[in-house]
Design an enzyme around this catalytic site. Structure first.
Site, PDB file in Angstrom:
ATOM      1  N   GLY A  64       0.832  -1.203   0.000  1.00 26.37           N
ATOM      2  CA  GLY A  64       0.000   0.000   0.000  1.00 26.37           C
ATOM      3  C   GLY A  64       0.862   1.247   0.000  1.00 26.37           C
ATOM      4  O   GLY A  64       2.086   1.190   0.176  1.00 26.37           O
ATOM      5  N   ASP A  73      -3.090   4.199   2.538  1.00 24.44           N
ATOM      6  CA  ASP A  73      -3.195   4.272   3.990  1.00 24.44           C
ATOM      7  C   ASP A  73      -3.201   5.747   4.410  1.00 24.44           C
ATOM      8  O   ASP A  73      -2.245   6.473   4.165  1.00 24.44           O
ATOM      9  CB  ASP A  73      -1.999   3.557   4.631  1.00 24.44           C
ATOM     10  CG  ASP A  73      -2.116   3.553   6.141  1.00 24.44           C
ATOM     11  OD1 ASP A  73      -2.795   2.658   6.677  1.00 24.44           O
ATOM     12  OD2 ASP A  73      -1.564   4.470   6.786  1.00 24.44           O
ATOM     13  N   TYR A 100      -2.975  13.145   9.710  1.00 21.75           N
ATOM     14  CA  TYR A 100      -1.952  13.480   8.714  1.00 21.75           C
ATOM     15  C   TYR A 100      -2.260  14.822   8.029  1.00 21.75           C
ATOM     16  O   TYR A 100      -1.389  15.404   7.376  1.00 21.75           O
ATOM     17  CB  TYR A 100      -1.804  12.383   7.642  1.00 21.75           C
ATOM     18  CG  TYR A 100      -1.432  11.010   8.163  1.00 21.75           C
ATOM     19  CD1 TYR A 100      -0.934  10.835   9.449  1.00 21.75           C
ATOM     20  CD2 TYR A 100      -1.564   9.884   7.353  1.00 21.75           C
ATOM     21  CE1 TYR A 100      -0.601   9.562   9.923  1.00 21.75           C
ATOM     22  CE2 TYR A 100      -1.230   8.618   7.827  1.00 21.75           C
ATOM     23  CZ  TYR A 100      -0.759   8.468   9.102  1.00 21.75           C
ATOM     24  OH  TYR A 100      -0.429   7.211   9.555  1.00 21.75           O
ATOM     25  N   LYS A 133      -7.745   6.460  10.064  1.00 16.13           N
ATOM     26  CA  LYS A 133      -7.551   6.181  11.498  1.00 16.13           C
ATOM     27  C   LYS A 133      -8.226   7.232  12.366  1.00 16.13           C
ATOM     28  O   LYS A 133      -8.187   8.428  12.050  1.00 16.13           O
ATOM     29  CB  LYS A 133      -6.046   6.126  11.825  1.00 16.13           C
ATOM     30  CG  LYS A 133      -5.285   5.191  10.895  1.00 16.13           C
ATOM     31  CD  LYS A 133      -3.823   5.047  11.224  1.00 16.13           C
ATOM     32  CE  LYS A 133      -3.098   4.363  10.071  1.00 16.13           C
ATOM     33  NZ  LYS A 133      -2.657   5.277   9.014  1.00 16.13           N
ATOM     34  N   HIS A 159      -6.056   4.842  16.181  1.00 14.87           N
ATOM     35  CA  HIS A 159      -4.687   5.211  15.780  1.00 14.87           C
ATOM     36  C   HIS A 159      -3.642   4.867  16.846  1.00 14.87           C
ATOM     37  O   HIS A 159      -2.556   4.399  16.528  1.00 14.87           O
ATOM     38  CB  HIS A 159      -4.648   6.707  15.454  1.00 14.87           C
ATOM     39  CG  HIS A 159      -3.552   7.079  14.505  1.00 14.87           C
ATOM     40  ND1 HIS A 159      -3.674   8.073  13.572  1.00 14.87           N
ATOM     41  CD2 HIS A 159      -2.299   6.582  14.342  1.00 14.87           C
ATOM     42  CE1 HIS A 159      -2.553   8.167  12.874  1.00 14.87           C
ATOM     43  NE2 HIS A 159      -1.707   7.277  13.327  1.00 14.87           N
TER      44      HIS A 159
END
Ligand code: A2P
Length: 303
Positions: A5, A32, A37, A62, A95
């Site tokens: 991935g 992912d 992020y 997540k 997460h």
């Protein structure tokens, strides 16, 4: 879940859409992501613009640490879906086994961190199960959890974790986690497979080892006529784990994807086995501060 991935942590906003587009064009089918992020909108733009049918894609996101209270779980998932422009996720992970106050993104002091309890984890898990039932996500799982923290979810949940995502590479082979997950039917995804050189400078330790420069890895790459990165990724896939290297560079994206077809021999697996030093590049030390309920010991449970 496709074994190879694309990781998107610290893929800059200006670069990540281009990288995802390139990745999908050359054959990646697994992306992912994570809310924290800060680039899910850009990832979503690339997904939307792609002609790859949704059912051929595997998209993971997540749940951030400040949204683990049950009432915050579905809104957080819906927020990621909106950002990514999707109707459903293939996988949603807790997460970290770390709880933050709802209004805090990153802790400034120990007071921002709330203790981790089994009861609290089960409430989060039950809220995630409700999201599966509502059709918002196909599979749920954990990230950065020890086997000790996964077990109560198996014992008490109605849906078992599908995936355990953990840091995994030759310096941190996680054989305990791998064997546990194999026995329980949980898939394992390894993050930081190349040693996560792009992580923030404060997370680098002086004198830390470098996977991509390790003499055994370099020699193996030369012998096999490939690159050190391909050896590291091929090692992960040969062991039956999936892996999510981050790159925004077209050549390296291609190189990394091709590594999914590199099968290491038993002899080479044995050589790599000897490199394990239980070394974490991402050791979670940013959750441990004065007044925090987290210690390195209770974070990783000694695993
Ligand atoms: P870049 O995005 O410029 O390619 P990890 O996946 O372990 O977190 O590591 C990601 C880091 O490794 C990024 O800095 C990424 O940089 C770099 N990287 C990704 N693929 C390769 C590769 N094939 N060879 C060397 N470095 C790579």
């Amino acid at each position: 879940m496709p074994a190879l991935g694309l990781g998107t942590w610290r893929a800059d906003k200006g670069e990540v859409a281009k990288a995802v587009t390139e990745a999908l064009n050359i054959g990646y089918r697994h992306v992912d992501c994570a809310h924290v992020y800060g680039n899910e909108v850009e990832v979503g733009e690339a997904l939307k613009a792609s002609s790859v049918p949704r059912q051929e894609l595997w998209v993971t996101s997540k749940l951030w640490n400040n949204a683990q209270r049950p009432e915050n779980v579905r809104p957080a998932l819906e927020n990621s879906l909106r950002d990514l422009g999707l109707d459903y996720l293939d996988l949603y992970l807790i997460h970290w086994p770390v709880q933050l106050s709802h209004n805090v993104m990153y802790p400034q002091s120990g007071k921002d961190l709330l203790p981790w309890t089994e009861a609290h984890a089960l409430e989060t898990w039950n809220a995630l199960e409700a999201c599966v039932q509502a059709g918002l996500v196909r599979h749920i799982g954990t990230s950065n959890f020890s086997t000790k923290k996964i077990q109560p979810l198996l014992d008490n949940g109605s849906i078992q974790p599908a995936v355990s995502q953990v840091e995994m590479h030759p310096y941190l082979q996680q054989n305990g986690m791998r064997n546990y997950c194999r026995a329980k039917g949980i898939a394992v995804t390894g993050f930081a497979p190349l040693g996560s050189k792009h992580r923030p400078s404060h997370q680098h330790k002086e004198g830390e080892p470098s996977l991509l420069d390790h003499p055994e890895i370099l020699a193996m790459a030369e012998r096999l006529g490939t690159t050190p990165a391909a050896v590291l990724l091929g090692w992960a896939v040969t062991r039956g784990t999936s892996v999510i290297p981050k790159s925004t560079n077209p050549d390296r994206l291609r190189q990394n994807l091709a590594a999914a077809d590199l099968e290491l021999s038993e002899a080479d697996l044995t050589i790599v086995e000897g490199l394990d030093m239980r070394y974490r590049f991402l050791d979670g030390c940013h959750w441990v501060m004065e007044g925090s309920p987290y210690t390195m010991k209770n974070l990783w449970d000694g695993e």
